[in-house]
Design an enzyme around this catalytic site. Structure first.
Site, mmCIF file in Angstrom:
data_model
loop_
_atom_site.group_PDB
_atom_site.id
_atom_site.type_symbol
_atom_site.label_atom_id
_atom_site.label_comp_id
_atom_site.label_asym_id
_atom_site.label_seq_id
_atom_site.Cartn_x
_atom_site.Cartn_y
_atom_site.Cartn_z
ATOM 1 N N ARG A 54 0.797 -1.222 0.000
ATOM 2 C CA ARG A 54 0.000 0.000 0.000
ATOM 3 C C ARG A 54 0.833 1.277 0.000
ATOM 4 N NH1 ARG A 54 -2.765 -4.106 2.132
ATOM 5 N NH2 ARG A 54 -0.661 -4.538 2.789
ATOM 6 N N THR A 55 1.758 1.383 0.941
ATOM 7 C CA THR A 55 2.481 2.642 1.116
ATOM 8 C C THR A 55 3.311 2.957 -0.122
ATOM 9 O OG1 THR A 55 2.609 2.042 3.439
ATOM 10 C CG2 THR A 55 3.946 3.906 2.736
ATOM 11 N N LYS A 82 25.107 -5.306 -1.222
ATOM 12 C CA LYS A 82 26.566 -5.455 -1.344
ATOM 13 C C LYS A 82 27.294 -4.787 -0.190
ATOM 14 C CE LYS A 82 26.110 -5.272 -6.386
ATOM 15 N NZ LYS A 82 26.352 -4.404 -7.547
ATOM 16 N N ARG A 104 11.158 3.916 3.659
ATOM 17 C CA ARG A 104 10.759 2.962 4.702
ATOM 18 C C ARG A 104 12.011 2.219 5.120
ATOM 19 N NH1 ARG A 104 5.666 -1.037 4.644
ATOM 20 N NH2 ARG A 104 4.748 0.970 5.247
ATOM 21 N N HIS A 132 4.723 5.882 11.562
ATOM 22 C CA HIS A 132 4.253 5.685 10.183
ATOM 23 C C HIS A 132 3.263 6.842 9.936
ATOM 24 C CE1 HIS A 132 2.999 3.997 6.491
ATOM 25 N NE2 HIS A 132 2.724 2.763 6.839
HETATM 26 N N1 CP Z 1 -0.344 -0.093 5.931
HETATM 27 C C1 CP Z 1 0.859 -0.309 5.355
HETATM 28 O O1 CP Z 1 1.859 0.331 5.670
HETATM 29 O O2 CP Z 1 0.858 -1.284 4.398
HETATM 30 P P1 CP Z 1 2.135 -1.711 3.516
HETATM 31 O O3 CP Z 1 3.120 -2.361 4.457
HETATM 32 O O4 CP Z 1 1.619 -2.648 2.465
HETATM 33 O O5 CP Z 1 2.718 -0.459 2.931
#
Ligand code: CP
Length: 309
Positions: A54-55, A82, A104, A132
């Protein structure tokens, strides 16, 4: 440069500005030509050191809908495998003059580390068990859209709170916007005293659900803990799974939310996940609008308080 590193550094006014901006961008995704020229000529790199559906997809789509040039890097297919350090990776990307890096990373504080050292805007797409921010903002957008307000609502967050960056960002955001937050989960997965951040905490899910306006379910973050401490799925779902029976304890019009990915039959039954009260795909839809707003605002679109690393 402006950054979005966490909800902790945002004021209630900042959050309202982001939600209002996201609302105004939402309509772009329903057009036949799903694009506005707002970020034409800007370069955005999405670098993901942890898995995401999603993100990652929604940040890329958000950038493209704003006409930015976007590209994605997965750690597993990059020179990170590496042995390159995070700082060297970032400095090499910086040499290509990106405007925004969306990252991320498995370590708490990794985006703050880059923001201190590099000359581009950093947007945190999830750092370890820390924050998040874009998830909490899309959650708040969905709540505000469905309930008209956030102030005064009772929000129950159930599951593995201790390891959840989603929970942490939501607790900050919901408290700043005047909601009451109840946290429920097994004792070993509840936050420590200092991390409760003004939320009510219980090991009894029913207590948290009682009269709630919103029920937010979380999966167990298996990747962040020793398997030995984990309850079996069956045991877990018996005590902390949302099903049509215990959902009746919440208000009749309570929203059922989940950030995804869901483990059906563990923290949420399929009957509830697909039921009339669920807004899970509304959350995903709003994720694109919120991320458009964040990319626009860090690019200097409107006054958003600067986040220092
Ligand atoms: N909600 C969320 O962060 O989903 P993903 O890990 O798929 O990005």
């Amino acid at each position: 440069h402006k950054h979005i590193l966490g909800i902790e550094q945002l004021s209630a006014d900042d959050i309202t500005l982001i939600l209002d901006t996201a609302e105004s961008f939402k309509e772009v995704s329903t057009r036949e030509i799903k694009k506005v020229p707002t970020l034409r000529g800007k370069t955005i790199i999405n670098i993901f050191f942890e898995a995401s559906t999603r993100t990652r997809a929604s940040f890329e789509i958000a950038g493209k809908r704003l006409s930015a040039d976007t590209m994605n890097i997965s750690a597993s297919t990059s020179a990170v495998v590496k042995g390159e350090t995070l700082e060297d990776t970032a400095k090499n990307l910086e040499a290509m003059h990106p405007d925004i890096i969306v990252m991320r990373h498995g370590h708490s504080g990794a985006p703050h580390y880059l923001a201190e050292r590099c000359g581009f805007s950093v947007v945190n797409a999830g750092d370890g068990a820390h924050e998040h921010p874009s998830q909490a903002l899309l959650d708040l957008m969905t709540i505000r859209e469905k309930k008209g307000t956030i102030e005064g609502l009772v929000v129950a967050i159930v599951g593995d709170i201790a390891h959840s960056r989603v929970a942490r960002s939501n607790i900050y955001a919901l408290k700043k916007m005047g909601a009451t937050v109840r946290l429920a989960g097994p004792g070993t997965l509840l936050p420590t005293e200092i991390e409760r951040m003004g939320a009510e905490v219980t090991t009894d899910m029913n207590t948290a659900l009682d009269g709630a306006d919103v029920v937010m379910m979380l999966r167990i973050q298996q990747e962040r803990q020793g398997k030995a401490l984990l309850p079996s799925n069956r045991e877990y779902s018996r005590f902390y799974g949302l099903n049509p029976e215990n959902l009746k304890l919440a208000k009749a019009d309570a929203l059922v939310m989940h950030p995804g990915p869901m483990n059906r039959g563990v923290e949420i039954s399929s009957a509830v996940a697909d039921g009339a009260q669920n807004v899970i795909l509304d959350q995903v839809e709003n994720g694109v609008a919120v991320r458009m707003a964040l990319l626009y605002l860090v690019s200097g679109g409107e006054q958003l308080a600067e986040q220092s690393a």
